[in-house]
Enzyme design. Structure first.
Site, PDB file in Angstrom:
ATOM      1  N   CYS A  76       0.847  -1.196   0.000  1.00  0.00           N
ATOM      2  CA  CYS A  76       0.000   0.000   0.000  1.00  0.00           C
ATOM      3  C   CYS A  76       0.882   1.245   0.000  1.00  0.00           C
ATOM      4  O   CYS A  76       1.769   1.384   0.843  1.00  0.00           O
ATOM      5  CB  CYS A  76      -0.897  -0.031   1.235  1.00  0.00           C
ATOM      6  SG  CYS A  76      -1.705   1.528   1.615  1.00  0.00           S
ATOM      7  N   GLU A  77       0.642   2.140  -0.912  1.00  0.00           N
ATOM      8  CA  GLU A  77       1.475   3.334  -1.004  1.00  0.00           C
ATOM      9  C   GLU A  77       1.182   4.342   0.111  1.00  0.00           C
ATOM     10  O   GLU A  77       1.970   5.251   0.344  1.00  0.00           O
ATOM     11  CB  GLU A  77       1.338   4.006  -2.369  1.00  0.00           C
ATOM     12  CG  GLU A  77       0.003   4.627  -2.649  1.00  0.00           C
ATOM     13  CD  GLU A  77      -0.071   5.234  -4.041  1.00  0.00           C
ATOM     14  OE1 GLU A  77      -0.721   6.276  -4.172  1.00  0.00           O
ATOM     15  OE2 GLU A  77       0.531   4.684  -4.986  1.00  0.00           O
ATOM     16  N   HIS A  78       0.077   4.180   0.818  1.00  0.00           N
ATOM     17  CA  HIS A  78      -0.251   5.113   1.898  1.00  0.00           C
ATOM     18  C   HIS A  78       0.489   4.813   3.196  1.00  0.00           C
ATOM     19  O   HIS A  78       0.821   5.732   3.944  1.00  0.00           O
ATOM     20  CB  HIS A  78      -1.758   5.103   2.179  1.00  0.00           C
ATOM     21  CG  HIS A  78      -2.563   5.638   1.056  1.00  0.00           C
ATOM     22  ND1 HIS A  78      -3.815   5.165   0.746  1.00  0.00           N
ATOM     23  CD2 HIS A  78      -2.292   6.600   0.133  1.00  0.00           C
ATOM     24  CE1 HIS A  78      -4.290   5.814  -0.296  1.00  0.00           C
ATOM     25  NE2 HIS A  78      -3.384   6.685  -0.688  1.00  0.00           N
ATOM     26  N   HIS A  79       0.696   3.514   3.493  1.00  0.00           N
ATOM     27  CA  HIS A  79       1.318   3.139   4.763  1.00  0.00           C
ATOM     28  C   HIS A  79       2.568   2.281   4.591  1.00  0.00           C
ATOM     29  O   HIS A  79       3.216   1.945   5.574  1.00  0.00           O
ATOM     30  CB  HIS A  79       0.306   2.379   5.635  1.00  0.00           C
ATOM     31  CG  HIS A  79      -0.904   3.186   5.954  1.00  0.00           C
ATOM     32  ND1 HIS A  79      -2.093   3.043   5.260  1.00  0.00           N
ATOM     33  CD2 HIS A  79      -1.115   4.173   6.862  1.00  0.00           C
ATOM     34  CE1 HIS A  79      -2.982   3.896   5.735  1.00  0.00           C
ATOM     35  NE2 HIS A  79      -2.416   4.592   6.710  1.00  0.00           N
ATOM     36  N   GLN A 118      -5.002  -0.567  -4.683  1.00  0.00           N
ATOM     37  CA  GLN A 118      -5.679  -1.703  -5.302  1.00  0.00           C
ATOM     38  C   GLN A 118      -6.472  -1.269  -6.525  1.00  0.00           C
ATOM     39  O   GLN A 118      -6.505  -1.971  -7.536  1.00  0.00           O
ATOM     40  CB  GLN A 118      -6.600  -2.396  -4.289  1.00  0.00           C
ATOM     41  CG  GLN A 118      -7.291  -3.619  -4.876  1.00  0.00           C
ATOM     42  CD  GLN A 118      -8.088  -4.388  -3.846  1.00  0.00           C
ATOM     43  OE1 GLN A 118      -7.789  -4.356  -2.653  1.00  0.00           O
ATOM     44  NE2 GLN A 118      -9.111  -5.085  -4.302  1.00  0.00           N
ATOM     45  N   HIS A 146      -5.939  -5.971   3.251  1.00  0.00           N
ATOM     46  CA  HIS A 146      -4.984  -4.886   3.438  1.00  0.00           C
ATOM     47  C   HIS A 146      -4.504  -4.867   4.885  1.00  0.00           C
ATOM     48  O   HIS A 146      -5.312  -4.708   5.804  1.00  0.00           O
ATOM     49  CB  HIS A 146      -5.634  -3.541   3.092  1.00  0.00           C
ATOM     50  CG  HIS A 146      -5.930  -3.403   1.637  1.00  0.00           C
ATOM     51  ND1 HIS A 146      -5.213  -2.551   0.825  1.00  0.00           N
ATOM     52  CD2 HIS A 146      -6.841  -4.011   0.843  1.00  0.00           C
ATOM     53  CE1 HIS A 146      -5.686  -2.641  -0.412  1.00  0.00           C
ATOM     54  NE2 HIS A 146      -6.678  -3.523  -0.423  1.00  0.00           N
ATOM     55  N   CYS A 148      -3.033  -2.582   6.337  1.00  0.00           N
ATOM     56  CA  CYS A 148      -3.283  -1.278   6.945  1.00  0.00           C
ATOM     57  C   CYS A 148      -4.655  -1.248   7.625  1.00  0.00           C
ATOM     58  O   CYS A 148      -4.904  -0.386   8.459  1.00  0.00           O
ATOM     59  CB  CYS A 148      -3.146  -0.147   5.923  1.00  0.00           C
ATOM     60  SG  CYS A 148      -4.247  -0.262   4.516  1.00  0.00           S
TER      61      CYS A 148
END
Length: 188
Positions: A76-79, A118, A146, A148
């Site tokens: 995941c590019e956010h976390h 995703q 996920h 996250c």
């Protein structure tokens, strides 16, 4: 990939969380993480279209080709924590333009090996196949868990996110789309 820079950054993270990067258990961690990043983010340096170069046109096959349950792992590019699951990829060949079955799995793998969303993963796989093979239609459905949402935040292990991308005939013909979805769900 700048592995030396990754190693320095990991040492700084270890310091920042209150750890000693020079203790025995962490001594090689920056190197291990740099090597891991080189592997799990290898899709940044790879063009997924290159996997679709092989065609088999003599068969003149123009019926559904569907590969279910292609396992994948992404980040995941956010976390920067993993998400993983299964991709279902189908296409309706035009003019008998077929590719090897493993090639579709390689497209999923290549696109997944990038910092990712995703939704983008799903759309990119569909767009890559549509662009390179020019089929009557493409459908990609991805089910993923996920981390996250599992190990942090709302902490809901086992929850799945499902995304789809439909192109061509599957976008325009609900009966064709329903038929493929029934094949994807068959045996579940």
């Amino acid at each position: 990939m700048d592995k030396a820079r990754i190693e320095k950054a990991v040492r700084e993270i270890l310091f920042a969380i209150g750890e000693d990067p020079d203790r025995e258990g962490l001594l090689d961690t920056p190197k291990r993480i740099a090597k891991m990043y080189e592997e799990i983010f290898s899709g940044l340096e790879d063009d997924p279209e290159k996997h679709l170069e092989i065609y088999f046109q003599q068969e003149k096959y123009e019926e559904l080709v569907l590969i279910k349950d292609i396992p994948f792992y992404s980040v995941c590019e956010h976390h920067l924590v993993p998400f993983f699951g299964k991709a279902h990829v189908g296409y309706l060949p035009k003019d008998g333009k077929l590719t090897g079955l493993s090639k579709l799995a390689r497209v999923v793998e290549t696109v997944a090996k990038r910092p990712q969303l995703q939704e983008r993963l799903t759309a990119t796989v569909a767009d890559t196949i549509q662009s390179k093979l020019s089929p009557y239609g493409v459908i990609v459905v991805i089910e993923a868990e996920h981390m996250c949402m599992t190990m942090r935040g709302v902490k809901k292990p086992g929850s799945k996110t499902i995304t789809s991308a439909v192109r061509g005939v599957f976008a325009n013909d609900s009966m064709a789309r329903s038929e493929v979805m029934s094949f994807i769900n068959f045996g579940k």
